[in-house]
Design a protein around this motif. Structure first.
Motif, PDB file in Angstrom:
ATOM      1  N   LEU A 151       6.797   4.946   2.165  1.00  0.00           N
ATOM      2  CA  LEU A 151       6.797   4.993   0.443  1.00  0.00           C
ATOM      3  C   LEU A 151       7.707   4.806   0.149  1.00  0.00           C
ATOM      4  O   LEU A 151       8.183   3.692  -0.888  1.00  0.00           O
ATOM      5  CB  LEU A 151       5.760   6.372   0.363  1.00  0.00           C
ATOM      6  CG  LEU A 151       4.805   6.921   0.695  1.00  0.00           C
ATOM      7  CD1 LEU A 151       4.475   8.051   0.096  1.00  0.00           C
ATOM      8  CD2 LEU A 151       3.531   5.791   0.575  1.00  0.00           C
TER       9      LEU A 151
ATOM     10  N   TYR B 239       8.342   0.950   0.712  1.00  0.00           N
ATOM     11  CA  TYR B 239       6.784   0.529  -0.385  1.00  0.00           C
ATOM     12  C   TYR B 239       7.331   0.124  -1.741  1.00  0.00           C
ATOM     13  O   TYR B 239       6.806  -0.452  -1.912  1.00  0.00           O
ATOM     14  CB  TYR B 239       5.275   0.659   0.379  1.00  0.00           C
ATOM     15  CG  TYR B 239       4.003   0.076  -0.341  1.00  0.00           C
ATOM     16  CD1 TYR B 239       3.960  -0.722   0.727  1.00  0.00           C
ATOM     17  CD2 TYR B 239       3.967   0.610  -1.872  1.00  0.00           C
ATOM     18  CE1 TYR B 239       2.137  -1.329   0.067  1.00  0.00           C
ATOM     19  CE2 TYR B 239       2.301  -0.908  -1.907  1.00  0.00           C
ATOM     20  CZ  TYR B 239       2.361  -0.986  -1.376  1.00  0.00           C
ATOM     21  OH  TYR B 239       1.043  -2.069  -1.817  1.00  0.00           O
TER      22      TYR B 239
ATOM     23  N   GLU C 201       0.063   2.126  -6.985  1.00  0.00           N
ATOM     24  CA  GLU C 201      -0.250   2.008  -5.231  1.00  0.00           C
ATOM     25  C   GLU C 201       0.751   2.932  -4.260  1.00  0.00           C
ATOM     26  O   GLU C 201       0.420   3.027  -2.924  1.00  0.00           O
ATOM     27  CB  GLU C 201      -0.286   1.203  -5.025  1.00  0.00           C
ATOM     28  CG  GLU C 201      -0.771   0.012  -5.344  1.00  0.00           C
ATOM     29  CD  GLU C 201      -0.652  -1.621  -5.225  1.00  0.00           C
ATOM     30  OE1 GLU C 201      -1.759  -2.305  -5.254  1.00  0.00           O
ATOM     31  OE2 GLU C 201       1.137  -1.694  -4.541  1.00  0.00           O
TER      32      GLU C 201
ATOM     33  N   LEU D  37      -1.521   5.531  -1.466  1.00  0.00           N
ATOM     34  CA  LEU D  37      -1.460   4.951  -0.175  1.00  0.00           C
ATOM     35  C   LEU D  37      -0.284   6.813   0.621  1.00  0.00           C
ATOM     36  O   LEU D  37      -1.540   6.814   1.640  1.00  0.00           O
ATOM     37  CB  LEU D  37      -0.017   4.047   0.051  1.00  0.00           C
ATOM     38  CG  LEU D  37      -0.455   2.838  -0.224  1.00  0.00           C
ATOM     39  CD1 LEU D  37       0.672   1.691   0.282  1.00  0.00           C
ATOM     40  CD2 LEU D  37      -1.359   2.647   1.147  1.00  0.00           C
ATOM     41  N   TYR D  38      -0.118   7.319  -0.092  1.00  0.00           N
ATOM     42  CA  TYR D  38       0.141   8.828   0.046  1.00  0.00           C
ATOM     43  C   TYR D  38      -1.133   9.539   0.470  1.00  0.00           C
ATOM     44  O   TYR D  38      -1.769  10.765   1.358  1.00  0.00           O
ATOM     45  CB  TYR D  38       0.697   9.227  -0.686  1.00  0.00           C
ATOM     46  CG  TYR D  38       0.743  10.738  -0.700  1.00  0.00           C
ATOM     47  CD1 TYR D  38       1.186  11.706   0.047  1.00  0.00           C
ATOM     48  CD2 TYR D  38       0.346  12.331  -2.023  1.00  0.00           C
ATOM     49  CE1 TYR D  38       1.150  13.201   0.367  1.00  0.00           C
ATOM     50  CE2 TYR D  38      -0.105  13.155  -1.901  1.00  0.00           C
ATOM     51  CZ  TYR D  38       0.559  13.875  -1.202  1.00  0.00           C
ATOM     52  OH  TYR D  38       0.707  15.347  -1.005  1.00  0.00           O
TER      53      TYR D  38
ATOM     54  N   LEU E 206      -2.730   8.266   3.220  1.00  0.00           N
ATOM     55  CA  LEU E 206      -1.997   8.204   4.899  1.00  0.00           C
ATOM     56  C   LEU E 206      -2.147   9.886   5.346  1.00  0.00           C
ATOM     57  O   LEU E 206      -1.939   9.892   6.579  1.00  0.00           O
ATOM     58  CB  LEU E 206      -0.083   7.303   4.921  1.00  0.00           C
ATOM     59  CG  LEU E 206      -0.909   5.690   4.357  1.00  0.00           C
ATOM     60  CD1 LEU E 206       1.243   5.589   4.062  1.00  0.00           C
ATOM     61  CD2 LEU E 206      -0.766   5.259   5.725  1.00  0.00           C
TER      62      LEU E 206
ATOM     63  N   PHE F 293      -7.550   2.245  -4.825  1.00  0.00           N
ATOM     64  CA  PHE F 293      -6.232   0.953  -4.849  1.00  0.00           C
ATOM     65  C   PHE F 293      -6.958  -0.432  -4.709  1.00  0.00           C
ATOM     66  O   PHE F 293      -6.301  -1.315  -5.491  1.00  0.00           O
ATOM     67  CB  PHE F 293      -5.704   1.226  -3.312  1.00  0.00           C
ATOM     68  CG  PHE F 293      -4.985   0.893  -3.058  1.00  0.00           C
ATOM     69  CD1 PHE F 293      -3.520   1.086  -2.913  1.00  0.00           C
ATOM     70  CD2 PHE F 293      -4.795  -0.625  -2.363  1.00  0.00           C
ATOM     71  CE1 PHE F 293      -2.001   0.516  -2.660  1.00  0.00           C
ATOM     72  CE2 PHE F 293      -3.745  -1.428  -1.521  1.00  0.00           C
ATOM     73  CZ  PHE F 293      -2.815  -0.491  -1.879  1.00  0.00           C
TER      74      PHE F 293
END
Length: 246
Positions: free
Chosen positions: A175, A178, A188, A192-193, A196, A235
């Motif tokens: 992260l 990214y 985002e 994503l956190y 994932l 997302f």
């Protein structure tokens, strides 16, 4: 390992609480540094954390108690005693998001921007906090013959706390990378956190023997599937809609 680190005036201080506090402290430091890097008012972040952190702990406890109601019902002292463990990260996430949404609406700031700031800090705190489960000898998995199994109550079992901690550290590093190199739309990093973490939690939860249950289903797995689906949709939709307007 003794779950009690030391005593002060007869009050025992447990490693579980120390590790959770350490995770919160390091997470706050990292989030403040990110505020300074992007020019976000760090005072607004601190104000949010003052509300969000204690309420997240309460949310984590309420969530855990709800899905262990048969054990806790009728005993308020058991319900509020978190010193020996009994916190659920999904409860903390849900409450934190609600608090952040309300706070951002009141202060008229971007929820997605502040969510991206704190996302790596949250997963780092989870990575550190999982070691509290090891010290408390909880949140471990089914029996295994694998060489990295740990001994609990005389039996070698999956160190599920370790699986999750390693994954969380890896997600934390990803992260950070990214956020610095790949972000196209606000939110985002946070989404994503969620995706994932939930991806790994779904599979790791399947190895645990102490899962919170809803009928025949593991609650954490159900919640993980929902979070992955909602986060992926958000997302994709946010990137498509915002980039289309550019």
């Amino acid at each position: 390992m003794n779950p009690i680190a030391f005593e002060i005036f007869g009050i025992s201080v447990r490693w579980y609480g120390i590790l959770i506090s350490l995770g919160m402290l390091l997470g706050t430091v990292i989030a403040v540094k990110e505020c300074r890097r992007i020019g976000f008012d760090e005072e607004k972040l601190i104000d949010l954390l003052i509300f969000a952190i204690p309420l997240a702990v309460i949310g984590a406890r309420i969530y855990y108690v709800i899905f262990n109601w048969q054990y806790y019902k009728g005993d308020i002292l058991k319900m509020i005693n978190i010193r020996g463990g009994g916190l659920a990260i999904h409860g903390a996430i849900i409450v934190s998001v609600i608090v952040a949404l309300v706070y951002c609406k009141v202060r008229k700031i971007s929820f997605w921007e502040i969510a991206d700031i704190v996302a790596p800090s949250i997963i780092l705190g989870q990575a550190i906090g999982r070691w509290g489960n090891f010290i408390n000898q909880e949140a471990y998995g089914t029996p295994t013959d694998l060489p990295w199994g740990i001994i609990v109550n005389g039996q070698k079992v999956h160190p599920t706390f370790l699986y999750e901690s390693i994954w969380d550290f890896a997600v934390f590093l990803f992260l950070l990378w990214y956020r610095k190199n790949k972000v196209k739309v606000k939110g985002e990093v946070f989404l994503l956190y969620l995706m994932l973490y939930s991806f790994a939690r779904f599979f790791i939860e399947g190895l645990r023997i102490d899962s919170l249950m809803l009928g025949h289903f593991r609650v954490a797995q159900l919640i993980s599937v929902v979070i992955i689906a909602v986060s992926f949709i958000l997302f994709y939709k946010r990137r498509k809609d915002i980039l289309h307007k550019m």
